[in-house]
Design a protein around this motif. Structure first.
Motif, mmCIF file in Angstrom:
data_model
loop_
_atom_site.group_PDB
_atom_site.id
_atom_site.type_symbol
_atom_site.label_atom_id
_atom_site.label_comp_id
_atom_site.label_asym_id
_atom_site.label_seq_id
_atom_site.Cartn_x
_atom_site.Cartn_y
_atom_site.Cartn_z
ATOM 1 N N UNK A 98 0.840 -1.197 0.000
ATOM 2 C CA UNK A 98 0.000 0.000 0.000
ATOM 3 C C UNK A 98 0.875 1.247 0.000
ATOM 4 N N UNK A 99 0.525 2.205 -0.823
ATOM 5 C CA UNK A 99 1.252 3.468 -0.875
ATOM 6 C C UNK A 99 0.742 4.382 0.236
ATOM 7 N N UNK A 100 1.590 4.645 1.227
ATOM 8 C CA UNK A 100 1.204 5.445 2.377
ATOM 9 C C UNK A 100 1.853 6.824 2.366
ATOM 10 N N UNK A 101 2.296 7.257 1.192
ATOM 11 C CA UNK A 101 2.959 8.563 1.108
ATOM 12 C C UNK A 101 2.036 9.693 1.558
ATOM 13 N N UNK A 102 0.719 9.508 1.437
ATOM 14 C CA UNK A 102 -0.214 10.569 1.819
ATOM 15 C C UNK A 102 -0.171 10.843 3.327
ATOM 16 N N UNK A 103 0.453 9.938 4.099
ATOM 17 C CA UNK A 103 0.551 10.133 5.540
ATOM 18 C C UNK A 103 1.741 11.009 5.949
ATOM 19 N N UNK A 140 3.345 1.575 14.901
ATOM 20 C CA UNK A 140 3.297 2.979 14.506
ATOM 21 C C UNK A 140 4.697 3.546 14.282
ATOM 22 N N UNK A 141 5.652 3.143 15.111
ATOM 23 C CA UNK A 141 7.026 3.609 14.947
ATOM 24 C C UNK A 141 7.626 3.091 13.646
ATOM 25 N N UNK A 142 7.351 1.846 13.323
ATOM 26 C CA UNK A 142 7.897 1.261 12.095
ATOM 27 C C UNK A 142 7.247 1.867 10.860
ATOM 28 N N UNK A 143 5.952 2.139 10.925
ATOM 29 C CA UNK A 143 5.299 2.775 9.786
ATOM 30 C C UNK A 143 5.871 4.165 9.533
ATOM 31 N N UNK A 144 6.110 4.929 10.590
ATOM 32 C CA UNK A 144 6.725 6.247 10.400
ATOM 33 C C UNK A 144 8.076 6.103 9.710
ATOM 34 N N UNK A 145 8.850 5.114 10.120
ATOM 35 C CA UNK A 145 10.183 4.922 9.558
ATOM 36 C C UNK A 145 10.136 4.556 8.076
ATOM 37 N N UNK A 146 9.260 3.597 7.697
ATOM 38 C CA UNK A 146 9.252 3.156 6.300
ATOM 39 C C UNK A 146 8.643 4.212 5.389
ATOM 40 N N UNK A 147 7.675 4.983 5.897
ATOM 41 C CA UNK A 147 7.102 6.060 5.073
ATOM 42 C C UNK A 147 8.163 7.110 4.788
ATOM 43 N N UNK A 148 8.970 7.430 5.794
ATOM 44 C CA UNK A 148 10.030 8.420 5.607
ATOM 45 C C UNK A 148 11.091 7.933 4.629
ATOM 46 N N UNK A 149 11.347 6.639 4.596
ATOM 47 C CA UNK A 149 12.397 6.096 3.727
ATOM 48 C C UNK A 149 11.878 5.737 2.339
ATOM 49 N N UNK A 150 10.565 5.868 2.114
ATOM 50 C CA UNK A 150 10.004 5.542 0.813
ATOM 51 C C UNK A 150 9.722 4.071 0.607
ATOM 52 N N UNK A 151 9.793 3.271 1.665
ATOM 53 C CA UNK A 151 9.496 1.848 1.549
ATOM 54 C C UNK A 151 7.988 1.624 1.543
#
Length: 380
Positions: A1-6, A333-344
């Motif tokens: 899922x593309x979560x870039x909108x977050x 939640x911590x891991x989601x913040x990390x992967x969204x920031x890294x573009x994963x």
């Protein structure tokens, strides 16, 4: 899922109010009930320590949904007296209302509640050509058509060998038209950025087009058995979309299962469990985060700093990361913040687990496919 909108959520320091509210009930008393829900959410936030301005912002936003006809619900993320993001949901939240006040926005439920709503190109295929229809959450619209050769299109019923030349011309016409349809469909997908292609028509015609599509589109193409000329109903499209999402989750789970075993050189391409996934996130090695949102370790406490890669299992470990005053957060939640920031990417494995079995799932409900492999850890 593309979560870039977050990403806008992580541009604010927090703490955060995260509210999931259902809007599936539609009766005469619904507006009054939703007003009570808005008040209840505000009280729960206040009880958890939220500031008054943020409580009021959430209550006002929920009040605006009193007359909403949205079929499922909405998520609201607020901080500093402002609702920063309020995406609509594709599934109703469990219990109708969930309220959290925490250091990071509680985004993990979105992996299941948003669902993947793939934009589809439906291709109605016959021997003469195809009509394309674009289907999305916003509705449907015409997406073009392609017309192939018109003659000859039908085989004769004779078995006389004198007809062999004609029969070959029929075969050539079918193959030519299938190739033209496949080429046009590939262009349509590129222009619309569709996530899913659905081929509708007779078995042979669908198969001929499917085989001629570029390899990159094979895993995002599905077929429907409706005859030529029919139009897929919304429920048909939803069923095919759901199957596509389930299939993708199953394929990623298979990839994960294969990658977590050491290869011939002793390298592994996947990790699982909170400590290993946290370490991979800190080192920017996660290619895709795999989560079962209701997994037993997703709510496990970890420690984070201001930067997305400042995360650790133990509070004392954050000092070596340059964060002297860390705060606690949920692991998911911590891991989601990390992967969204890294573009994963991030994906919920929920659709695949019932069929594959819980024994195949990542330990604790958290795993990751890595951007590069690593040697297996040795135990002392």
């Amino acid at each position: 899922m593309d979560l870039a909108f977050l990403r806008p959520l992580y541009e604010h320091p927090g703490p955060w109010a995260s509210v999931y509210v259902g809007t599936s009930q539609h009766t005469e008393s619904t507006p009054h009930e939703r007003s009570l829900t808005a008040q209840a959410a505000s009280r729960q936030l206040a009880d958890q320590g939220a500031d008054e301005r943020t409580c009021q912002a959430v209550e006002s936003a929920l009040e605006e949904l009193r007359h909403s006809t949205e079929p499922h619900g909405r998520a609201l993320f607020a901080t500093g007296g402002e609702v920063v993001l309020d995406p609509a949901l594709a599934a109703p939240p469990q219990g109708g209302l969930s309220v959290t006040w925490s250091a990071l926005p509680h985004t993990a439920p979105l992996l299941d509640l948003l669902g993947e709503d793939p934009v589809c190109v439906v291709a109605y295929v016959d021997r003469r050509g195809a009509d394309f229809e674009l289907r999305s959450a916003l509705g449907s619209r015409d997406a073009g058509s392609v017309t192939g050769r018109r003659w000859p299109l039908h085989r004769t019923s004779t078995v006389d060998w004198s007809e062999r030349h004609f029969q070959l011309r029929v075969e050539n016409t079918w193959e030519h038209n299938a190739a033209e349809i496949a080429d046009a469909l590939a262009v349509c997908q590129e222009e619309t950025q569709a996530d899913l292609l659905i081929l509708v028509g007779d078995d042979r015609e669908r198969r001929a087009v499917h085989e001629r599509l570029p390899q990159r589109l094979h895993d995002r193409t599905m077929e429907a058995s409706h005859g030529a000329g029919s139009r897929l109903l919304d429920e048909d499209v939803e069923r095919i979309r759901a199957e596509h999402v389930r299939r993708r989750a199953a394929e990623d789970l298979e990839r994960f299962m294969a990658a977590r075993a050491p290869d011939a050189d002793g390298n592994v391409g996947a990790v699982e469990g909170v400590p290993a996934v946290i370490e991979a996130a800190r080192e920017h090695r996660i290619d895709e985060l795999l989560i079962i949102p209701e997994g037993p370790d997703t709510h496990r406490e970890v420690w984070v700093g201001e930067a997305p890669d400042q995360l650790a299992v133990r509070r004392t470990d954050t000092k070596t990361l340059g964060e002297p005053r860390p705060w606690s957060a949920r692991a998911d939640d911590a891991l989601l913040r990390s992967v969204i920031a890294s573009g994963a990417a991030a994906l919920s494995l929920t659709p695949a687990v019932p069929e594959a079995g819980p024994q195949t799932a990542p330990v604790g409900g958290l795993g990751a496919l890595l951007r590069w492999t690593e040697p297996p850890q040795t135990r002392s």
